[in-house]
Scaffold this motif. Structure first.
Motif, PDB file in Angstrom:
ATOM      1  N   HIS A   1     -24.342 -67.177  38.322  1.00  0.00           N
ATOM      2  CA  HIS A   1     -24.720 -66.082  37.434  1.00  0.00           C
ATOM      3  C   HIS A   1     -25.067 -64.863  38.290  1.00  0.00           C
ATOM      4  N   VAL A   2     -24.238 -63.823  38.214  1.00  0.00           N
ATOM      5  CA  VAL A   2     -24.435 -62.610  39.012  1.00  0.00           C
ATOM      6  C   VAL A   2     -24.356 -61.398  38.086  1.00  0.00           C
ATOM      7  N   PRO A   3     -25.456 -61.034  37.415  1.00  0.00           N
ATOM      8  CA  PRO A   3     -25.417 -59.852  36.547  1.00  0.00           C
ATOM      9  C   PRO A   3     -25.312 -58.547  37.325  1.00  0.00           C
ATOM     10  N   GLY A   4     -25.637 -58.571  38.632  1.00  0.00           N
ATOM     11  CA  GLY A   4     -25.500 -57.392  39.476  1.00  0.00           C
ATOM     12  C   GLY A   4     -24.156 -57.368  40.175  1.00  0.00           C
ATOM     13  N   SER A   5     -24.108 -56.734  41.347  1.00  0.00           N
ATOM     14  CA  SER A   5     -22.834 -56.606  42.063  1.00  0.00           C
ATOM     15  C   SER A   5     -22.800 -57.365  43.382  1.00  0.00           C
ATOM     16  N   ASN A   6     -23.957 -57.893  43.828  1.00  0.00           N
ATOM     17  CA  ASN A   6     -24.005 -58.606  45.107  1.00  0.00           C
ATOM     18  C   ASN A   6     -24.566 -59.999  44.919  1.00  0.00           C
ATOM     19  N   THR A   7     -24.090 -60.918  45.748  1.00  0.00           N
ATOM     20  CA  THR A   7     -24.624 -62.275  45.728  1.00  0.00           C
ATOM     21  C   THR A   7     -24.579 -62.857  47.131  1.00  0.00           C
ATOM     22  N   ASP A   8     -25.422 -63.826  47.369  1.00  0.00           N
ATOM     23  CA  ASP A   8     -25.528 -64.463  48.689  1.00  0.00           C
ATOM     24  C   ASP A   8     -24.877 -65.842  48.613  1.00  0.00           C
ATOM     25  N   LEU A   9     -23.902 -66.089  49.471  1.00  0.00           N
ATOM     26  CA  LEU A   9     -23.190 -67.370  49.471  1.00  0.00           C
ATOM     27  C   LEU A   9     -23.584 -68.258  50.644  1.00  0.00           C
ATOM     28  N   SER A  10     -24.736 -67.992  51.249  1.00  0.00           N
ATOM     29  CA  SER A  10     -25.150 -68.811  52.390  1.00  0.00           C
ATOM     30  C   SER A  10     -25.389 -70.263  51.992  1.00  0.00           C
ATOM     31  N   PHE A  11     -25.605 -70.523  50.710  1.00  0.00           N
ATOM     32  CA  PHE A  11     -25.868 -71.895  50.272  1.00  0.00           C
ATOM     33  C   PHE A  11     -24.668 -72.799  50.515  1.00  0.00           C
TER      34      PHE A  11
END
Length: 370
Positions: free
Chosen positions: A283-293
């Motif tokens: 769920h990314v309502p913004g424009s950036n996300t972290d995929l380090s997981f």
């Protein structure tokens, strides 16, 4: 021509760095732009440096050979393409680019660790989000659908979906759900006609399945959902079940399980043995996300092109403001049935998708596509 700002410039070398570039169209358009930039720098070498791209080495060689045949010789001899993955420069293509190997390695390794974990997504596909919400609302409220979805015992993890009023669903409530303006929502709803009805109280509801919008969305689903694929290159891949267990240990509140696993949670009689791939919805309502997981799920997972090798993990991005994920007693989040159905279709599991769809909706309801 507007000035192009490059990531590295010296007296003899110009470099543009692209992180996680995944499509042939983006690769070709970037190379064409760089070729145009060479007109102002005719005595320099120009390199496109791809960091953790979605292309295999073989695919990049094929694309480079094609690009070389397109450009004039005086242009192609000054152009180059390099690939950096697994903390090393693993491919250098171009007439004179090999002499810059060490410099390219240094450029790529500088400050990439934090950058690679961050993904900036393109603008949301609001018509696609509205389409899926309206179908989901129909599945969960209409009397013609089966009890499988309507009687789902799992509670919503956060927000409840819009409630049906006397006739339809409030457009204002849909605005809140999508996180977009009234005008944007109205334009997105227009793509669902003639299967959409607007009532006198300014609410809306599906009266027929939006076949054309659905078929168009399924074809472009990977692009609309910014899907990313990952494959294991260690030779000893973890099973999707193992990845699910590791995901649960992360206690993430924005990642839900979809795909085959999500569909089988809803309809356990799905005709399938095993779980060939894990589909996750972020769920990314913004424009950036972290995929380090992803590294914590399995360090051997590397981004790939779905056409080059069989992925073991697919990541889809849900861009609306409210996710409507369900949560079970083990605190695992689950994607909604519409997302799971799309996952099956994009996996080319047509038989299982048809079986799942028929479990959700009676065959005579609203002319759902066969």
């Amino acid at each position: 021509m507007h000035q192009r700002y490059l990531d590295y410039e010296s007296d003899d070398l110009l470099v543009e760095v692209k992180y996680r570039l995944r499509t042939k169209r983006d690769l070709h358009s970037t190379m064409v732009d760089l070729a145009a930039t060479l007109k102002e720098n005719p005595n320099k070498q120009m390199c496109l440096l791809l960091v953790d791209s979605g292309f295999s080495r073989e695919r990049l060689r094929r694309e480079w050979k094609l690009l070389e045949s397109i450009f004039r010789e005086d242009v192609s001899k000054h152009l180059g393409l390099a690939s950096y993955r697994d903390d090393k420069l693993d491919l250098v293509l171009g007439h004179y680019l090999h002499q810059y190997h060490d410099r390219l390695q240094e450029i790529a390794s500088q400050d990439t660790k934090s950058t690679l974990n961050q993904v900036r997504l393109s603008d949301p596909d609001y018509p696609g989000e509205i389409l899926r919400i309206m179908i989901l609302l129909w599945l969960t409220t209409d009397k013609n659908v089966s009890d499988i979805v309507a009687s789902d015992p799992l509670p919503y993890a956060q927000d409840n979906p819009p409630a049906r009023d006397r006739q339809g669903f409030s457009i204002t409530r849909l605005e809140q759900s999508i996180g977009a303006s009234y005008r944007t929502v109205i334009r997105a709803l227009d793509t669902l006609s003639p299967g959409l009805k607007q009532y006198s109280d300014h609410s809306v509801a599906l009266t027929a399945f939006p076949r054309m919008a659905w078929e168009k969305f399924v074809v472009l689903a990977d692009m609309s959902r910014s899907t990313m694929y990952y494959a294991d290159r260690s030779g000893q891949p973890r099973s999707p079940q193992s990845l699910m267990q590791r995901l649960q240990a992360l206690s993430r509140q924005d990642i839900a399980i979809g795909g085959i696993a999500g569909a089988m949670r809803i309809y356990q009689d799905l005709d399938l043995v095993g779980l060939p791939r894990l589909d996750l919805h972020i769920h990314v309502p913004g424009s950036n996300t972290d995929l380090s997981f992803i590294r914590r799920l399995d360090p051997a997972l590397k981004e790939t092109d779905v056409h080059d090798e069989k992925p073991s993990l697919a990541i889809h991005f849900l861009r609306r403001k409210e996710s409507y994920f369900r949560i079970d007693n083990n605190q695992r989040l689950w994607a909604d049935p519409v997302e799971c159905l799309i996952d099956l279709l994009t996996m080319r599991m047509d038989y299982q998708a048809l079986q799942f769809r028929n479990a959700l909706v009676p065959k005579d309801a609203y002319k759902w596509p066969t």
